[in-house]
Enzyme design. Sequence first.
Site, PDB file in Angstrom:
ATOM      1  N   HIS A   1       0.839  -1.387   0.049  1.00  0.00           N
ATOM      2  CA  HIS A   1       0.211  -0.050   0.076  1.00  0.00           C
ATOM      3  C   HIS A   1       0.854   1.227   0.050  1.00  0.00           C
ATOM      4  O   HIS A   1       0.516   2.123   0.784  1.00  0.00           O
ATOM      5  CB  HIS A   1      -0.995   0.070   1.111  1.00  0.00           C
ATOM      6  CG  HIS A   1      -1.642  -1.170   1.469  1.00  0.00           C
ATOM      7  ND1 HIS A   1      -2.250  -1.886   0.428  1.00  0.00           N
ATOM      8  CD2 HIS A   1      -1.903  -1.935   2.598  1.00  0.00           C
ATOM      9  CE1 HIS A   1      -2.659  -3.163   0.810  1.00  0.00           C
ATOM     10  NE2 HIS A   1      -2.524  -3.114   2.337  1.00  0.00           N
ATOM     11  N   HIS A   2       2.019   1.228  -0.807  1.00  0.00           N
ATOM     12  CA  HIS A   2       2.785   2.487  -0.927  1.00  0.00           C
ATOM     13  C   HIS A   2       3.083   2.859  -2.363  1.00  0.00           C
ATOM     14  O   HIS A   2       4.204   2.996  -2.876  1.00  0.00           O
ATOM     15  CB  HIS A   2       4.102   2.020  -0.256  1.00  0.00           C
ATOM     16  CG  HIS A   2       4.135   1.554   1.226  1.00  0.00           C
ATOM     17  ND1 HIS A   2       5.070   0.651   1.827  1.00  0.00           N
ATOM     18  CD2 HIS A   2       3.211   1.999   2.181  1.00  0.00           C
ATOM     19  CE1 HIS A   2       4.629   0.523   3.144  1.00  0.00           C
ATOM     20  NE2 HIS A   2       3.427   1.251   3.335  1.00  0.00           N
ATOM     21  N   PRO A   3       2.005   3.240  -3.065  1.00  0.00           N
ATOM     22  CA  PRO A   3       2.250   3.533  -4.554  1.00  0.00           C
ATOM     23  C   PRO A   3       2.908   4.921  -4.581  1.00  0.00           C
ATOM     24  O   PRO A   3       2.303   5.866  -3.903  1.00  0.00           O
ATOM     25  CB  PRO A   3       0.834   3.633  -5.228  1.00  0.00           C
ATOM     26  CG  PRO A   3      -0.254   3.914  -4.079  1.00  0.00           C
ATOM     27  CD  PRO A   3       0.528   3.047  -2.866  1.00  0.00           C
TER      28      PRO A   3
END
Length: 501
Positions: free
Chosen positions: A437-439
Amino acid sequence: MAYDVVVVGAGSAGCVLAARLSEDERRSVLLVEAGPDYPSVADLPADVADGTRPTVAHDWGFVSEPDEAGRSVPLPRARLVGGCSATNAAFLLRGWPADYDAWAAAGNPGWSFAELLPVFRAVEADADFADRWHGGDGPIPVRRPSPQELSPLQHAFVRAAETAGHAVVEDHNRPGAAGIGPMPRNVRDGLRMSTSLTHLAAARDRSGLTVRADAVVDRVELSGTRACGVRLVGGAVVEAARVVLAAGSYGSPAILWRSGVGPADRLRALGLPVALDLPGVGANLADHPLVAVDLPTAPGFRGPVFQALLTMRSARAPRDGPPDLHLFAAGPFDDAASPTGGVFGIVTGLMAPRSRGSVRLRSADPTEAPLIDVAHLRHPDDLARMVDATLEARRLSRTLPLAGFVDGPELAPGAAIGDEDRSAIAASVRDRVGSYHHPVGTCAMGPDPRRGAVVDRRCAVHGAQGLWVADASVMPAIPSANTNLTAVVIAERVAVWLAAV
């Protein structure tokens, strides 16, 4: 009414921008958010308040485009005031100094670690360390669990990592730290401290600040190449002298495309007018891939599930560079699919992925989700390093005292796959990989738009006037850490520059 500034997106960065820019009450600031607003702690839904684990109850529902095997994965992004800082696992981690120094070296002066350290110190109220690396008076509380506070499983994970030869780390946010130690988290008395609480709450009563929730932005209104406001879904136009996009690495490039800012050929193919030909909009997507070794254990645990972190280098990482792997024990959780009724995972994340994807529009319709090619493990080195991480997670699971929590054969990759069978482990990793969850990176910062840069070193959109992007999408390369804190620092830094414009 015309505003001085419209901030689009009330997430980790947007709440910070609105709070900082409204400190001068002569400046009128509108903060626009697609999801609901819960203006006080008392208004928060229980899952949003609960800092023990993440939640996806307020979500955009994005999924990736099918990969080479036809597999899509969920890509949670929060849709509420506070954004992902209101729903995440509350890991408050900095990248390594080399991460930020590389940003500066790529033509972005002002973004080296030495220049960002005062900002990191200013945003945190560290309960554990008072030294030149940490601050004690900032809005974001951070603390690490003491050894006495660790749950039995978390304590066993720490001891197993020590037994396996990993160094003990007291402070994962100290430059050069690599090894096993307590997780720094922004949780206070069980409450997840989102930027809605740490920054926006104190600004809500200012006369110059307006928060407009449940309002989806279609596009930036442009007069030539000058931003003059935003158009909402439904057609309403909000006039503004300056527009700052903080809609995240999926949302900000999509809004730019609908505004006519992006790769000209693709815009024309969608029937969109071209205001600015910026090929880099939506390109350069990087995300940390995640996969776990899943193990059966006893059910019924109700305590903390994320308390310790192991950072380490794979065999393919430079010995003097940042650790490229995260490992942490998650759980135990009740799980009816486990033969014991309980499960815990040793979760592995690749923190220096070489794969790059993209965000594109499916159509000009703002209610349609964008096409997100997350590109997990597309680069062969990424898959090889995730196999290394899986083998290390297995080694830890077999090391006492952690091995005492394993109550039966490994669930995934599965006891039938031996450590020597790297190809079978690789196939399992490919079949199960998801997002940490780190775009980042889809509106990348840089000096040259011909080489993919979308914003300049102060996050102004190249070739536009009155238009900025200030969120995780401007990161030119992904940090070797969870990205929420870095997004906050970006917003703090850009707010200072915008306030002076």
